[in-house]
Design an enzyme around this catalytic site. Sequence first.
Site, PDB file in Angstrom:
ATOM      1  N   LEU A  98      77.058  30.815  33.627  1.00 61.39           N
ATOM      2  CA  LEU A  98      76.885  31.729  32.492  1.00 61.39           C
ATOM      3  C   LEU A  98      75.937  31.163  31.432  1.00 61.39           C
ATOM      4  O   LEU A  98      75.928  29.959  31.160  1.00 61.39           O
ATOM      5  CB  LEU A  98      78.246  32.018  31.854  1.00 61.39           C
ATOM      6  N   HIS A  99      75.148  32.050  30.844  1.00 54.73           N
ATOM      7  CA  HIS A  99      74.263  31.687  29.748  1.00 54.73           C
ATOM      8  C   HIS A  99      74.399  32.764  28.674  1.00 54.73           C
ATOM      9  O   HIS A  99      75.178  33.718  28.817  1.00 54.73           O
ATOM     10  CB  HIS A  99      72.813  31.528  30.239  1.00 54.73           C
ATOM     11  N   HIS A 128      74.695  36.435  29.635  1.00 52.38           N
ATOM     12  CA  HIS A 128      76.010  36.924  30.062  1.00 52.38           C
ATOM     13  C   HIS A 128      76.922  37.120  28.844  1.00 52.38           C
ATOM     14  O   HIS A 128      77.688  38.080  28.785  1.00 52.38           O
ATOM     15  CB  HIS A 128      76.685  35.906  30.991  1.00 52.38           C
ATOM     16  N   GLN A 186      74.753  39.254  49.160  1.00 55.24           N
ATOM     17  CA  GLN A 186      73.462  39.609  48.555  1.00 55.24           C
ATOM     18  C   GLN A 186      72.406  38.510  48.711  1.00 55.24           C
ATOM     19  O   GLN A 186      71.318  38.613  48.145  1.00 55.24           O
ATOM     20  CB  GLN A 186      73.646  40.030  47.094  1.00 55.24           C
ATOM     21  N   GLY A 208      73.101  43.711  32.925  1.00 57.21           N
ATOM     22  CA  GLY A 208      71.914  43.427  32.119  1.00 57.21           C
ATOM     23  C   GLY A 208      70.692  44.198  32.607  1.00 57.21           C
ATOM     24  O   GLY A 208      70.546  44.456  33.801  1.00 57.21           O
ATOM     25  N   GLN A 254      68.373  46.769  39.835  1.00 63.03           N
ATOM     26  CA  GLN A 254      69.796  46.661  40.178  1.00 63.03           C
ATOM     27  C   GLN A 254      70.620  47.625  39.330  1.00 63.03           C
ATOM     28  O   GLN A 254      71.502  48.324  39.834  1.00 63.03           O
ATOM     29  CB  GLN A 254      70.268  45.218  39.956  1.00 63.03           C
ATOM     30  N   SER A 297      67.993  33.436  32.646  1.00 65.92           N
ATOM     31  CA  SER A 297      68.451  33.606  34.022  1.00 65.92           C
ATOM     32  C   SER A 297      69.114  32.301  34.451  1.00 65.92           C
ATOM     33  O   SER A 297      68.664  31.213  34.055  1.00 65.92           O
ATOM     34  CB  SER A 297      67.246  33.886  34.931  1.00 65.92           C
ATOM     35  N   ARG A 352      68.867  30.922  37.163  1.00 67.08           N
ATOM     36  CA  ARG A 352      67.931  30.147  37.989  1.00 67.08           C
ATOM     37  C   ARG A 352      66.874  29.419  37.146  1.00 67.08           C
ATOM     38  O   ARG A 352      66.142  28.590  37.691  1.00 67.08           O
ATOM     39  CB  ARG A 352      67.256  31.044  39.030  1.00 67.08           C
TER      40      ARG A 352
HETATM   41  O1  PAF Z   1      73.518  40.482  38.599  1.00 62.55           O
HETATM   42  C1  PAF Z   1      74.364  39.738  39.139  1.00 62.55           C
HETATM   43  O2  PAF Z   1      74.744  38.680  38.612  1.00 62.55           O
HETATM   44  C2  PAF Z   1      74.936  40.134  40.486  1.00 62.55           C
HETATM   45  O3  PAF Z   1      73.977  40.783  41.271  1.00 62.55           O
HETATM   46  C3  PAF Z   1      76.223  40.995  40.377  1.00 62.55           C
HETATM   47  C4  PAF Z   1      75.960  42.324  39.707  1.00 62.55           C
HETATM   48  C5  PAF Z   1      77.277  40.218  39.581  1.00 62.55           C
HETATM   49  C6  PAF Z   1      76.784  41.269  41.776  1.00 62.55           C
HETATM   50  O4  PAF Z   1      77.101  40.101  42.445  1.00 62.55           O
END
Ligand code: PAF
Length: 285
Positions: free
Chosen positions: A37-38, A41, A65, A151, A157, A189, A191
């Site tokens: 988390l950052h 979030h 995913q 977000g 997404q 992010s 990453r």
């Molecule tokens: O955006 C994300 O962090 C992921 O794609 C999510 C929506 C939590 C689904 O795993």
Amino acid sequence: MMAKVIIARKKSELDAGILHYRENNETISLVPTMGALHEGHLNLVKLAKQKSDRTIVSIYVNPAQFAPGEDFEAYPRSENDDISLLIEEKVDLIYIPDPKSMYNVHHATKIIVGGVAEGLETDHRPTFFEGVALIVTKLLNRVTPDYAIFGEKDYQQLATIRRLVDDLDIPVEIIGAKIARDNHGLALSSRNKYLDSHGLKIARQLNKIMISYASMMSKGANVDKATQTARAELLESGFSSVDYIEVRSPNSLTILEGGVLNSPARLLVAAHCQGVRLIDNYPIN
Ligand code: PAF
């Protein structure tokens, strides 16, 4: 006395928490996350807290995913820090499902969203939205929230989840939260942790280039020419490759054919820097 945050790892613990809230006629928001988390979030959590009586945050790195060869194993995991941050934010319940309980061995269902989920990310991560649609549906079914917060950084997404929820009559309101950025405008992010100081310097050019080309297109620059030049500028700035830089309509993400824009649009980009894939988007008004 401060209310204790519930940490639910079993479905029965989640169910007990939800039952308690519902017995008190309380509304619930869900913030689905993959942890690490950052500030971005935490902004989603703040929005959730404004929306509803109770806030549930899920932490689950969803294998469905990630394609083979992507960073599922290496994806940053920091459960203890995440829990501390969420306790500070005074969320009500943290759902950390046991990975074995999420997809059972007989799992055989796919959810494929068309339209908004086609192109852009899907051209480069063909099964990504299948995995997202599956986990989001499962989480929404398990938590049955009134609101779910996502977000805008993951713009496609968000559009895909809105489509999914609408098409499958899932009774939840999807809320999009503005992109959280560092002081240099880089979209936050999980990453970004992979970038060293040189990589960060390159990454921070992304939003500057996007803002400048979004502004040119809003003033009448040709979309094809502008996106081509912006791509070249990204490569000159040190990005190793650009997956896409495209202008789409803001809601249906329909491709806007070349020419000059005559209505609001969205500029969407994915580019690589030091092995990290950065995505970002900007409105063109
Ligand atoms: O955006 C994300 O962090 C992921 O794609 C999510 C929506 C939590 C689904 O795993």
